[in-house]
Every structure is written in C-alpha cells, then in structure tokens.
Motif scaffolding. Structure first.
Motif, PDB file in Angstrom:
ATOM      1  N   GLY A  66      30.324  33.729 -16.500  1.00 37.50           N
ATOM      2  CA  GLY A  66      29.471  34.492 -15.306  1.00 37.50           C
ATOM      3  C   GLY A  66      28.453  33.194 -14.906  1.00 37.50           C
ATOM      4  N   THR A  67      27.248  33.799 -14.909  1.00 37.34           N
ATOM      5  CA  THR A  67      26.175  33.074 -14.289  1.00 37.34           C
ATOM      6  C   THR A  67      25.006  32.707 -15.308  1.00 37.34           C
ATOM      7  N   VAL A  68      24.508  31.633 -15.411  1.00 36.01           N
ATOM      8  CA  VAL A  68      23.339  31.227 -16.241  1.00 36.01           C
ATOM      9  C   VAL A  68      22.289  30.422 -15.339  1.00 36.01           C
ATOM     10  N   GLU A  69      21.111  31.088 -15.124  1.00 39.72           N
ATOM     11  CA  GLU A  69      19.723  30.730 -14.473  1.00 39.72           C
ATOM     12  C   GLU A  69      18.845  29.959 -15.453  1.00 39.72           C
ATOM     13  N   GLY A  70      19.446  28.811 -15.932  1.00 36.97           N
ATOM     14  CA  GLY A  70      18.572  28.278 -16.983  1.00 36.97           C
ATOM     15  C   GLY A  70      19.332  27.175 -17.534  1.00 36.97           C
ATOM     16  N   ASP A  71      18.677  26.489 -18.439  1.00 44.23           N
ATOM     17  CA  ASP A  71      19.366  25.091 -19.217  1.00 44.23           C
ATOM     18  C   ASP A  71      20.257  25.592 -20.283  1.00 44.23           C
ATOM     19  N   VAL A  72      21.645  24.868 -20.252  1.00 46.97           N
ATOM     20  CA  VAL A  72      22.469  25.114 -21.240  1.00 46.97           C
ATOM     21  C   VAL A  72      22.423  23.964 -22.412  1.00 46.97           C
ATOM     22  N   TYR A  73      22.651  24.196 -23.432  1.00 50.19           N
ATOM     23  CA  TYR A  73      22.872  23.069 -24.552  1.00 50.19           C
ATOM     24  C   TYR A  73      23.888  23.819 -25.497  1.00 50.19           C
ATOM     25  N   ALA A  74      25.073  22.709 -25.512  1.00 52.67           N
ATOM     26  CA  ALA A  74      26.130  23.249 -26.371  1.00 52.67           C
ATOM     27  C   ALA A  74      26.096  22.025 -27.442  1.00 52.67           C
ATOM     28  N   ARG A  75      26.331  22.464 -28.698  1.00 52.91           N
ATOM     29  CA  ARG A  75      26.274  21.573 -29.764  1.00 52.91           C
ATOM     30  C   ARG A  75      27.709  20.962 -30.145  1.00 52.91           C
ATOM     31  N   ALA A  76      28.733  21.638 -29.710  1.00 52.74           N
ATOM     32  CA  ALA A  76      30.014  21.150 -30.142  1.00 52.74           C
ATOM     33  C   ALA A  76      31.002  21.074 -28.928  1.00 52.74           C
ATOM     34  N   ARG A  83      28.949  29.888 -13.052  1.00 55.82           N
ATOM     35  CA  ARG A  83      27.806  29.150 -12.270  1.00 55.82           C
ATOM     36  C   ARG A  83      26.720  28.830 -13.365  1.00 55.82           C
ATOM     37  N   VAL A  84      26.198  27.632 -13.369  1.00 51.10           N
ATOM     38  CA  VAL A  84      24.993  27.310 -14.047  1.00 51.10           C
ATOM     39  C   VAL A  84      24.002  26.557 -12.997  1.00 51.10           C
ATOM     40  N   LYS A  85      22.869  27.182 -13.162  1.00 55.48           N
ATOM     41  CA  LYS A  85      21.879  26.701 -12.069  1.00 55.48           C
ATOM     42  C   LYS A  85      20.752  26.252 -12.992  1.00 55.48           C
ATOM     43  N   GLY A  86      21.002  24.927 -13.639  1.00 52.33           N
ATOM     44  CA  GLY A  86      19.980  24.478 -14.517  1.00 52.33           C
ATOM     45  C   GLY A  86      20.403  23.112 -15.131  1.00 52.33           C
ATOM     46  N   ASN A  87      19.997  22.247 -16.034  1.00 52.39           N
ATOM     47  CA  ASN A  87      20.300  21.248 -16.673  1.00 52.39           C
ATOM     48  C   ASN A  87      21.291  21.589 -17.829  1.00 52.39           C
ATOM     49  N   GLY A 104      22.212  21.133 -11.026  1.00 49.95           N
ATOM     50  CA  GLY A 104      21.522  20.409 -12.209  1.00 49.95           C
ATOM     51  C   GLY A 104      22.146  19.122 -12.725  1.00 49.95           C
ATOM     52  N   GLN A 105      21.531  18.729 -13.777  1.00 53.52           N
ATOM     53  CA  GLN A 105      22.127  17.384 -14.343  1.00 53.52           C
ATOM     54  C   GLN A 105      22.678  17.603 -15.687  1.00 53.52           C
ATOM     55  N   LEU A 106      23.893  16.857 -15.739  1.00 54.68           N
ATOM     56  CA  LEU A 106      24.915  16.973 -16.639  1.00 54.68           C
ATOM     57  C   LEU A 106      24.851  15.817 -17.743  1.00 54.68           C
ATOM     58  N   LYS A 107      24.380  15.933 -18.936  1.00 47.95           N
ATOM     59  CA  LYS A 107      24.147  14.989 -19.704  1.00 47.95           C
ATOM     60  C   LYS A 107      24.574  14.966 -21.129  1.00 47.95           C
TER      61      LYS A 107
END
Length: 137
Positions: A66-76, A83-87, A104-107
C-alpha cells in the motif's frame, strides 16, 4: 497444537481508520488507514493494497503493498511493491517490486548492538566501553 508457539497476527480490515500509534509484540496486516506510527516488535508488518500509514513504520519483516507517508525501518527484511514517501533504513535484505515507488533516501544500516548480561546488575563501565570500541563506536 501443543508445544507449538502461538503466532499472533492482528488484521486491520478495509474501512478501519485509527488515529494514533499502534505498537504490537506480533505481526500485523493493515488494509485500512493509520494516522500515526506502526511498530511491530516481531513478525511481519504488512501494509496491504489500499492500506495507508501516515507516520513511520518499524518492524522486523516489513512488506509494503500500500502506501506509507513516513520513514520505514526494517530490522530483517524489506519488500516494497507499493509507495513510500519517506526515508528507508533497512538491516537485512531488500526487494523492490516492479510497481515500487520511493520518494526519499534508501540506506542500509548495521544491526543495532544489544548487550545481554547474565546477572541483573549492569556491566562495569569499562566493559561497555570495550564492547563499544569493538563495535566501532
């Protein structure tokens, strides 16, 4: 089944709208709308087709259809077909599907250092400094 661990998954169906943060100790599948942060300590955090999170997403295994309007953090692991609108910060593997949209930035980041002790007392400060130095801190 006896002896098998229970695997809990919370389902938020289409039409559900929640204003506020959701923090779970197990997996979740979202097909509705969350106006806040979504955090799953273990399991799969899934934002399904039509699902919308207006806040950050934090989980072990994260799948966004779906859609995330914010940062995403995946530990695994992280899989994005939506759609992702965020880092985005991830520790393990990442998979971007053909319909993935990123703004956004991917790190890739190192896994966080966890200090475990056998006793309830905190380790000596010198031990913590040694562990920190060994980890590059």
């Amino acid at each position: 089944m006896k002896g098998q661990p229970t695997r809990n998954v919370t389902l938020l169906s289409p039409g559900a709208a929640i204003e506020g943060n959701i923090i779970l100790d197990h997996g979740v599948s979202l097909f509705g709308i969350v106006g806040g942060n979504m955090i799953a300590q273990t399991g799969l955090l899934h934002v399904g087709p039509g699902g919308l999170v207006q806040g950050h997403v934090d989980g072990d295994h994260v799948r966004i259809d779906g859609t995330v309007e914010g940062d995403v953090y995946a530990r695994a692991s992280l899989e994005i077909n939506g759609r992702v609108k965020g880092n985005i910060r991830y520790c393990g593997t990442i998979r971007l599907g053909p319909s993935a949209s990123l703004e956004g930035q991917l790190k890739r980041v190192a896994r966080e250092l966890t200090i475990e002790t056998e006793s309830s007392a905190m380790p000596e400060a010198s031990n913590v400094q040694q562990i920190s130095r060994a980890a590059g801190g």
